[in-house]
Design a protein around this motif. Structure first.
Motif, PDB file in Angstrom:
ATOM      1  N   ALA B 210     -95.789  34.036  -8.282  1.00  0.00           N
ATOM      2  CA  ALA B 210     -94.838  33.680  -7.233  1.00  0.00           C
ATOM      3  C   ALA B 210     -93.468  33.381  -7.830  1.00  0.00           C
ATOM      4  O   ALA B 210     -92.441  33.851  -7.324  1.00  0.00           O
ATOM      5  CB  ALA B 210     -95.357  32.471  -6.454  1.00  0.00           C
ATOM      6  N   ILE B 211     -93.451  32.627  -8.930  1.00  0.00           N
ATOM      7  CA  ILE B 211     -92.167  32.297  -9.566  1.00  0.00           C
ATOM      8  C   ILE B 211     -91.494  33.584 -10.050  1.00  0.00           C
ATOM      9  O   ILE B 211     -90.293  33.787  -9.873  1.00  0.00           O
ATOM     10  CB  ILE B 211     -92.378  31.321 -10.739  1.00  0.00           C
ATOM     11  CG1 ILE B 211     -92.983  30.009 -10.232  1.00  0.00           C
ATOM     12  CG2 ILE B 211     -91.059  31.044 -11.451  1.00  0.00           C
ATOM     13  CD1 ILE B 211     -93.352  29.047 -11.334  1.00  0.00           C
ATOM     14  N   ALA B 212     -92.305  34.481 -10.653  1.00  0.00           N
ATOM     15  CA  ALA B 212     -91.746  35.734 -11.148  1.00  0.00           C
ATOM     16  C   ALA B 212     -91.170  36.551 -10.002  1.00  0.00           C
ATOM     17  O   ALA B 212     -90.075  37.125 -10.119  1.00  0.00           O
ATOM     18  CB  ALA B 212     -92.829  36.528 -11.871  1.00  0.00           C
ATOM     19  N   GLY B 213     -91.905  36.606  -8.873  1.00  0.00           N
ATOM     20  CA  GLY B 213     -91.414  37.364  -7.729  1.00  0.00           C
ATOM     21  C   GLY B 213     -90.083  36.817  -7.230  1.00  0.00           C
ATOM     22  O   GLY B 213     -89.143  37.582  -6.975  1.00  0.00           O
ATOM     23  N   LEU B 214     -89.987  35.497  -7.157  1.00  0.00           N
ATOM     24  CA  LEU B 214     -88.738  34.868  -6.718  1.00  0.00           C
ATOM     25  C   LEU B 214     -87.606  35.214  -7.685  1.00  0.00           C
ATOM     26  O   LEU B 214     -86.499  35.554  -7.268  1.00  0.00           O
ATOM     27  CB  LEU B 214     -88.929  33.351  -6.627  1.00  0.00           C
ATOM     28  CG  LEU B 214     -87.678  32.555  -6.289  1.00  0.00           C
ATOM     29  CD1 LEU B 214     -87.215  32.885  -4.885  1.00  0.00           C
ATOM     30  CD2 LEU B 214     -87.929  31.056  -6.410  1.00  0.00           C
ATOM     31  N   SER B 215     -87.905  35.156  -8.991  1.00  0.00           N
ATOM     32  CA  SER B 215     -86.842  35.436  -9.968  1.00  0.00           C
ATOM     33  C   SER B 215     -86.354  36.876  -9.811  1.00  0.00           C
ATOM     34  O   SER B 215     -85.157  37.142  -9.922  1.00  0.00           O
ATOM     35  CB  SER B 215     -87.348  35.174 -11.391  1.00  0.00           C
ATOM     36  OG  SER B 215     -88.203  36.204 -11.812  1.00  0.00           O
ATOM     37  N   GLY B 216     -87.282  37.797  -9.519  1.00  0.00           N
ATOM     38  CA  GLY B 216     -86.873  39.191  -9.314  1.00  0.00           C
ATOM     39  C   GLY B 216     -85.960  39.312  -8.108  1.00  0.00           C
ATOM     40  O   GLY B 216     -84.953  40.031  -8.143  1.00  0.00           O
ATOM     41  N   ALA B 217     -86.307  38.596  -7.030  1.00  0.00           N
ATOM     42  CA  ALA B 217     -85.487  38.669  -5.817  1.00  0.00           C
ATOM     43  C   ALA B 217     -84.084  38.138  -6.075  1.00  0.00           C
ATOM     44  O   ALA B 217     -83.092  38.722  -5.635  1.00  0.00           O
ATOM     45  CB  ALA B 217     -86.158  37.871  -4.696  1.00  0.00           C
ATOM     46  N   ILE B 218     -84.002  37.027  -6.820  1.00  0.00           N
ATOM     47  CA  ILE B 218     -82.680  36.458  -7.113  1.00  0.00           C
ATOM     48  C   ILE B 218     -81.855  37.452  -7.914  1.00  0.00           C
ATOM     49  O   ILE B 218     -80.670  37.679  -7.656  1.00  0.00           O
ATOM     50  CB  ILE B 218     -82.829  35.137  -7.903  1.00  0.00           C
ATOM     51  CG1 ILE B 218     -83.532  34.092  -7.042  1.00  0.00           C
ATOM     52  CG2 ILE B 218     -81.478  34.620  -8.354  1.00  0.00           C
ATOM     53  CD1 ILE B 218     -83.808  32.800  -7.772  1.00  0.00           C
ATOM     54  N   LEU B 219     -82.507  38.090  -8.884  1.00  0.00           N
ATOM     55  CA  LEU B 219     -81.774  39.012  -9.757  1.00  0.00           C
ATOM     56  C   LEU B 219     -81.285  40.227  -8.975  1.00  0.00           C
ATOM     57  O   LEU B 219     -80.115  40.617  -9.070  1.00  0.00           O
ATOM     58  CB  LEU B 219     -82.673  39.429 -10.923  1.00  0.00           C
ATOM     59  CG  LEU B 219     -81.996  40.205 -12.034  1.00  0.00           C
ATOM     60  CD1 LEU B 219     -80.813  39.424 -12.578  1.00  0.00           C
ATOM     61  CD2 LEU B 219     -82.983  40.471 -13.157  1.00  0.00           C
ATOM     62  N   VAL B 220     -82.190  40.826  -8.189  1.00  0.00           N
ATOM     63  CA  VAL B 220     -81.796  42.065  -7.523  1.00  0.00           C
ATOM     64  C   VAL B 220     -80.751  41.777  -6.445  1.00  0.00           C
ATOM     65  O   VAL B 220     -79.878  42.610  -6.180  1.00  0.00           O
ATOM     66  CB  VAL B 220     -83.026  42.802  -6.940  1.00  0.00           C
ATOM     67  CG1 VAL B 220     -83.506  42.168  -5.654  1.00  0.00           C
ATOM     68  CG2 VAL B 220     -82.705  44.260  -6.719  1.00  0.00           C
ATOM     69  N   GLY B 221     -80.795  40.573  -5.850  1.00  0.00           N
ATOM     70  CA  GLY B 221     -79.785  40.229  -4.860  1.00  0.00           C
ATOM     71  C   GLY B 221     -78.404  40.139  -5.471  1.00  0.00           C
ATOM     72  O   GLY B 221     -77.399  40.329  -4.798  1.00  0.00           O
ATOM     73  N   PHE B 222     -78.358  39.858  -6.759  1.00  0.00           N
ATOM     74  CA  PHE B 222     -77.051  39.707  -7.411  1.00  0.00           C
ATOM     75  C   PHE B 222     -76.551  41.020  -8.002  1.00  0.00           C
ATOM     76  O   PHE B 222     -75.401  41.394  -7.828  1.00  0.00           O
ATOM     77  CB  PHE B 222     -77.138  38.643  -8.496  1.00  0.00           C
ATOM     78  CG  PHE B 222     -75.788  38.156  -8.945  1.00  0.00           C
ATOM     79  CD1 PHE B 222     -75.034  37.334  -8.131  1.00  0.00           C
ATOM     80  CD2 PHE B 222     -75.272  38.538 -10.170  1.00  0.00           C
ATOM     81  CE1 PHE B 222     -73.785  36.888  -8.531  1.00  0.00           C
ATOM     82  CE2 PHE B 222     -74.025  38.095 -10.565  1.00  0.00           C
ATOM     83  CZ  PHE B 222     -73.281  37.269  -9.742  1.00  0.00           C
TER      84      PHE B 222
END
Lengths: 294, 329
Positions: B210-222
């Motif tokens: 879950a943490i990894a998925g969130l980190s991916g979302a933050i990165l791709v959003g930027f």
């Protein structure tokens, strides 16, 4: 149908290459209890060593021993300088896997500036093509199959009939007990790295011969069918690796003919998953992958 | 300048999240998740395809599934969920019966294969080219090119990193965290005390996913793009290097490692004068990462900030020394 028969023919070549490499990989694991993830990179490094000789105008068949010697010395040094000191220090299995992966990364990226980023291919004459029904194989491919058969017989003879082979099997089964029986396990392990390293070098070179071209990036591609074959056969068991190589070699080539060559590795992986779910110890080994064995 | 600083901080937040997850899995529980990067990739792809419009928009230069054009918090929540949901199927195959080093290589192979499949299936997530022009969160309400937006995004990413830090801190200091450490130290003994090792590993796998998925979302959003080349398996090894350098099992160590290794390396090479043929510097960078792992495991295996040895605050009163125990203390 003839397509599948032809793929069966290519499978014979594939299985030969996988068999040579997987036997080396699995013996490293069996004798030293170490999963050497840098194996694919050592293969590629040996393939390039043979390429250097081949590029200087020597026939690839004479360059093959150079690849073997390079692989043997490289693997030996790798163990002596990195793996063995860490093992002596008491690094656990997980630590050793991380270390071998780090080593693989280092080898690949030290090689890159030296050999370049582009794919290379051997200067070779594939020889006349022989036909048997729909199976069409070049002389070079038949020679690769012959090399594999010779190597497999040699490994069988080594393990079955020589004192060294017996010592290796004893060391694999129980190193402490072997040492207490007067077997110089340190020397046996050294020799095991030399022999498996030579297998690795031969495998790298013939893999390079069989593919149109290879580059540093091929190292991790090599590793997947090797891991699949070793685990399918039962990790640590050389005969298991041979059976695994036959199955994986044929399955990947025939699936390439039926589905698509891009998914070759995926088929190898699917086999790996099935084995891990249904029979994690593999076809032959009694313990191996199961928890709490080592 | 603003863009440079905010990019740096967003990457730092993403790497901190990833390192916290790896520290929880590897440092605290002893699971070597070599497929960690595919959890991050799954989150990033999920956030991307949920916020992108249908693939026929933008002239249809890329092909992908879904394209639901959902608005902000939903893609991020979904990315977190997908990261968590990816864990059980992988865990069921890998974590149940296999020996620890087999688990590691199985996940390594999985990481290579996942990248192969995505690359060779253009209709799924646009293959090797990857997704581009991913809409940034709330870009319909604010101007995503303004400084204010960049700072707000950075602040949001850092706040999420801090929240996750405290959640992970809470987990590892709880009795449950103690069970996890017991499992890491001696799985057989932990099982003998009635701890369900498979369930514990699985739960850590899910939380980390879950943490990894969130980190991916933050990165791709930027960065607004995502392709297979950004999640090759060596990327996982960088994160492991970070956790090993920082100090596994110690959250402060994970944060320090994230700042030193992934962020630090990227920044150090930026200011390096270019030398040698193109590609030499990245190759040397990888050699350094490998060397860093080997060096630290040899000289300082517990990292810069080692995990605290947990001891009871007050020693229980010594029992009257009887003959049996006399002289043992």
């Amino acid at each position: 149908m003839s397509l599948i028969v032809a793929a069966f023919g290519f499978g014979l070549v594939s299985m030969s290459i996988i068999a040579i490499s997987a036997v080396g990989f699995t013996m490293q694991f069996g004798i030293t209890n170490m999963i050497n993830l840098a194996y694919g990179q050592v293969m590629i490094a040996s393939a390039y060593a043979a390429y250097a000789v081949n590029n200087a105008g020597v026939s690839i068949w004479l360059a093959l021993p150079v690849g073997a010697v390079f692989g043997a010395v490289f693997s030996f040094l790798l163990n002596r300088l990195i793996y063995a000191p860490f093992q002596r220090k008491g690094t656990n299995l997980i630590g050793m896997v991380i270390i071998s992966l780090a080593v693989s990364l280092v080898i690949a990226n030290v090689m890159l500036p030296i050999v370049g980023y582009y794919s290379v291919s051997y200067h070779q004459n594939p020889g006349t093509t022989y036909h048997l029904g729909s199976i069409a194989l070049t002389g070079a491919q038949l020679a690769i199959i012959a090399v594999a058969v010779v190597v497999m017989l040699a490994i069988y003879a080594l393990l079955r009939f020589t004192r060294l082979g017996k010592a290796m099997r004893a060391t694999a089964a129980n190193p402490t007990l072997a040492r207490n029986c007067g077997i110089p396990t340190a020397r046996v392990v050294d020799l095991a790295w030399l022999i498996t390293g030579a297998l690795c070098g031969v495998a790298g070179t013939v893999a390079g011969m069989n593919s149109d071209s290879f580059s540093v990036a091929s190292g991790s591609e090599f590793l997947i069918p090797i891991i699949a074959a070793s685990i399918l056969g039962g990790a640590g068991s050389p005969y298991g690796a041979m059976i695994g190589a036959v199955l994986i070699g044929e399955m990947t080539e025939i699936s390439a003919a039926i589905i698509s060559p891009e998914y070759k590795q995926v088929v190898a992986f699917a086999v790996l998953v099935l084995v891990m779910v249904l029979r994690p110890q593999g076809l032959l080994a009694k313990r191996g992958a199961l928890a709490a064995a080592g | 300048m603003t863009y440079y600083v905010t990019t740096l901080l967003v990457y730092a937040a993403v790497d901190i999240l990833a390192c916290l997850a790896i520290s929880l899995q590897f440092g605290v529980s002893g699971i070597v998740n070599f497929s960690f990067i595919i959890f991050q990739a799954a989150g990033a792809y999920t956030a991307a395809v949920l916020s992108l419009p249908r693939d026929t928009a933008n002239g249809g230069f890329q092909t992908y599934i879904l394209g639901l054009n959902l608005s902000f918090p939903i893609p991020w929540i979904a990315a977190t969920l997908v990261g968590a949901l990816l864990a059980p199927p992988i865990g069921l195959v890998v974590l149940r019966r296999l020996r620890s080093d087999y688990q590691a290589i199985a996940m390594l192979v999985l990481s290579v294969i996942a990248s192969l499949v995505v690359t060779n299936t253009p209709a799924f997530l646009d293959g090797a080219a990857g997704l581009a022009l991913v809409p940034q969160p709330l870009s319909d309400k604010f101007n995503p090119y303004s400084d204010g937006y960049h700072w707000a995004y950075t602040a949001g990413a850092l706040v999420l990193a801090v929240i996750v830090f405290f959640i992970v801190q809470r987990i590892i200091n709880s009795p449950y965290g103690r069970s996890l450490r017991a499992m890491r130290e001696n799985e057989v003994a932990a099982k003998a005390l009635g701890k369900n090792a498979v369930a514990m590993k699985m739960s850590v796998f899910v939380v980390g996913g879950a943490i990894a998925g969130l980190s991916g979302a933050i990165l791709v959003g930027f960065i607004t793009t995502w392709a297979p080349s950004t999640w090759l398996y060596p990327e996982t090894l960088i994160l492991f290097a970070a956790v090993i350098v920082g100090g596994r099992g110690n959250n402060y160590g994970a944060v320090l490692g994230a700042l030193l290794v992934p962020v630090g390396f990227e920044e150090a090479t930026r200011y390096l004068p270019t030398f040698g043929p193109p590609g030499l510097i990245p190759a040397l960078e990888w050699v350094c990462i490998g060397g860093l792992i080997l060096g630290f495991l040899w000289f300082r295996p517990r990292g810069v900030l080692p995990e605290q040895r947990r001891v009871f605050a007050a020693r229980p009163k010594p029992i009257e020394a009887t003959e049996q125990y006399a002289g043992r203390d």
